[in-house]
Design an enzyme around this catalytic site. Structure first.
Site, PDB file in Angstrom:
ATOM      1  N   SER A 239      40.421  58.711  -9.070  1.00 19.50           N
ATOM      2  CA  SER A 239      39.125  58.524  -9.729  1.00 19.50           C
ATOM      3  C   SER A 239      39.194  58.655 -11.245  1.00 19.50           C
ATOM      4  O   SER A 239      38.412  58.037 -11.955  1.00 19.50           O
ATOM      5  CB  SER A 239      38.102  59.517  -9.168  1.00 19.50           C
ATOM      6  OG  SER A 239      38.612  60.838  -9.222  1.00 19.50           O
TER       7      SER A 239
ATOM      8  N   GLU B 252      21.733  64.116 -17.389  1.00 15.05           N
ATOM      9  CA  GLU B 252      22.171  65.508 -17.386  1.00 15.05           C
ATOM     10  C   GLU B 252      23.660  65.513 -17.083  1.00 15.05           C
ATOM     11  O   GLU B 252      24.188  64.568 -16.478  1.00 15.05           O
ATOM     12  CB  GLU B 252      21.325  66.293 -16.405  1.00 15.05           C
ATOM     13  CG  GLU B 252      21.798  66.505 -14.991  1.00 15.05           C
ATOM     14  CD  GLU B 252      22.092  65.286 -14.154  1.00 15.05           C
ATOM     15  OE1 GLU B 252      23.261  65.182 -13.753  1.00 15.05           O
ATOM     16  OE2 GLU B 252      21.211  64.467 -13.857  1.00 15.05           O
TER      17      GLU B 252
ATOM     18  N   LYS C 175      33.444  56.731 -13.661  1.00 21.67           N
ATOM     19  CA  LYS C 175      32.059  56.897 -14.103  1.00 21.67           C
ATOM     20  C   LYS C 175      31.600  55.717 -14.960  1.00 21.67           C
ATOM     21  O   LYS C 175      30.418  55.383 -14.975  1.00 21.67           O
ATOM     22  CB  LYS C 175      31.901  58.207 -14.869  1.00 21.67           C
ATOM     23  CG  LYS C 175      31.985  59.418 -13.945  1.00 21.67           C
ATOM     24  CD  LYS C 175      31.592  60.704 -14.654  1.00 21.67           C
ATOM     25  CE  LYS C 175      31.372  61.835 -13.669  1.00 21.67           C
ATOM     26  NZ  LYS C 175      32.625  62.294 -13.017  1.00 21.67           N
TER      27      LYS C 175
HETATM   28  C1  LIG Z   1      32.838  63.148 -11.921  1.00 21.75           C
HETATM   29  C2  LIG Z   1      34.141  62.949 -11.287  1.00 21.75           C
HETATM   30  C3  LIG Z   1      34.330  63.061  -9.890  1.00 21.75           C
HETATM   31  C4  LIG Z   1      33.247  63.502  -8.952  1.00 21.75           C
HETATM   32  O1  LIG Z   1      32.185  62.627  -8.805  1.00 21.75           O
HETATM   33  P1  LIG Z   1      31.960  61.684  -7.542  1.00 21.75           P
HETATM   34  O2  LIG Z   1      30.561  61.248  -7.699  1.00 21.75           O
HETATM   35  O3  LIG Z   1      32.190  62.493  -6.302  1.00 21.75           O
HETATM   36  O4  LIG Z   1      32.935  60.575  -7.639  1.00 21.75           O
HETATM   37  C5  LIG Z   1      35.578  62.800  -9.366  1.00 21.75           C
HETATM   38  N1  LIG Z   1      36.620  62.463 -10.172  1.00 21.75           N
HETATM   39  C6  LIG Z   1      36.485  62.352 -11.503  1.00 21.75           C
HETATM   40  C7  LIG Z   1      37.679  61.994 -12.316  1.00 21.75           C
HETATM   41  C8  LIG Z   1      35.256  62.596 -12.111  1.00 21.75           C
HETATM   42  O5  LIG Z   1      35.145  62.502 -13.448  1.00 21.75           O
END
Ligand SMILES: *Cc1c(COP(=O)(O)O)cnc(C)c1O
Length: 420
Positions: free
Chosen positions: A386, A117, A95
């Protein structure tokens, strides 16, 4: 193929096949036009991308490494498994890429305030972090239910200087927070920018967020070529709104031999209503909500259903229009995996590799680890991790069914709530 996505036919700007668009109130047209223009200018200016990459190097530890999972690859006896480590970003997830990029744009647009949000709170914390660093005022809208469930994130947003507004309307969750943010934006658009958290919402947000997140795929492609001398056979990423998947896929869209696999939240299973699957098995259907057109998890009357996933970040009704389009075109494959499979894989990855993926990211691991044994040891797969799983400590302890830790952690939460 990547650039081709953005060559819109006349009158279809912001559409990807039948998805996308900008379904917004008249009053926002001017500010959306201004945003699109600012984004076009930034993209055309080579120094902008350089400024962005330099910022991410110095502030967020980029480039994040690509890690070879030696132990699990040997144990499973199939494809060699590599992981792109977005968990090592500042604030613990991909993010950061998006919010810092949008922050640089806000500076160029000469605005002084950001609003956003947040559901689980991760995007709120990332936005508040960016605002603190860049000197913007920051307001975060959060459903009252979510404020109660996510006390630690609310605490950090406030420490970072953001004003957190608890939204008491409707179901007091994410969709009510989205409406409140849009209301704020219509009243404050002269000074404020709405920091969209994922590749959803009205044009140009899907394209813009994918642009910033493409840093993941660009780096990963070069790193794999350098480390292994070749491209991966498959790339796996979890899909909530779709930003981390879009980002890592962007690096490989023009390599037709690389298969791209998006993994959605199967919750308690696709034969129940308790999941957040839109693309896999075409569980979602086409509709318009929250300013854009995509495949939503809704009922036959077009009413949005309640989504469910053990991973808060995947618990969302829509999916990025670009991903929905690429799925229709057969460029990406969509899978869904269950909570139960996710917990089993968490255990395996922690024990054998010492990695602690976020519950969201673990969805990508499940599909990859299920498929790797059927592939050749000459094959290579890449998983996008992620984020990191520290934030999921209560959920994971609960799911693993370890009483000693459950009790201890509950006491900690209770005492935290008493003192805050
Ligand atoms: C917010 C988040 C996601 C989901 O968001 P995407 O827009 O689909 O990437 C996935 N993994 C983590 C660690 C997150 O914080």
């Amino acid at each position: 193929m990547y650039e081709e996505l953005f060559q819109f036919p006349p009158g279809r700007e912001g559409y990807y096949g039948e998805y996308g668009g900008a379904f917004i109130p008249e009053v926002l047209h001017e500010t959306i036009r201004e945003l699109t223009e600012a984004f076009d200018q930034c993209r055309a200016d080579e120094t902008f991308w350089e400024e962005y990459v330099t910022l991410m190097q110095h502030y967020s530890g980029r480039p994040t490494p690509v890690t070879y999972l030696e132990n699990l690859s040997a144990k499973l006896g199939g494809a060699k498994i590599y992981v792109k480590r977005e968990d090592l970003n500042h604030t613990g997830a991909h993010k950061a890429n998006n919010v810092m990029g949008q922050g640089l744009m806000v500076k160029r647009m000469g605005k002084s305030r950001v609003i956003a949000e947040t559901g689980a709170g991760q995007h709120g914390v990332a936005t508040a972090t960016m605002a603190a660093r860049m000197g913007f005022d920051c307001t975060i809208y959060m459903g009252a239910e979510d404020v109660a469930r996510q006390r630690p994130n609310v605490f950090w947003m406030e420490q970072l200087g953001a004003e957190v507004i608890s939204v008491e309307d409707g179901t007091k969750t994410l969709k009510d927070a989205i409406n409140a943010t849009l209301r704020d934006w219509t009243a404050s658009m002269g000074t404020s920018h709405y920091v969209m958290g994922t590749v959803c919402g009205p044009h140009p947000f899907p394209r813009m967020v994918m642009y910033f997140q493409s840093i993941i795929g660009r780096e990963a492609r070069a790193q794999l070529l350098q480390q292994t001398g070749r491209l991966p056979n498959r790339v796996y990423a979890c899909v909530g709104g779709g930003s981390n998947a879009s980002g890592v896929f962007a690096g490989f869209l023009d390599d037709p031999e690389v298969e791209l696999v998006g993994v959605e939240a199967g919750g308690y299973g696709l034969d129940t209503d308790q999941h957040a699957t839109r693309m896999a098995q075409l569980k979602g259907s086409v509709g318009v909500a929250q300013g854009y057109k995509t495949r939503f998890w809704q009922n036959a009357e077009g009413q949005m259903r309640d989504t469910y996933s053990v991973a808060a970040g995947l618990d969302y009704i829509g999916v990025g229009p670009i991903l929905a389009h690429l799925h229709d075109r057969g460029r990406i494959r969509a899978e869904a995996v269950t909570d139960e499979e996710v917990i089993a894989v968490m255990r395996q990855v922690m024990r054998h590799e010492g990695l602690i993926p976020a519950l969201e990211s673990a969805h990508g691991f499940v599909a990859a680890l299920q498929e790797a044994p059927d592939m050749s040891p000459d094959d290579i797969i890449l998983i996008n991790q992620s984020g990191r799983g520290d934030k999921d400590i209560f959920t994971i302890a609960d799911a693993l069914g370890d009483d000693r830790w459950q009790d201890f952690l509950r006491q900690k939460v209770a005492s935290f709530e008493e003192t805050s």
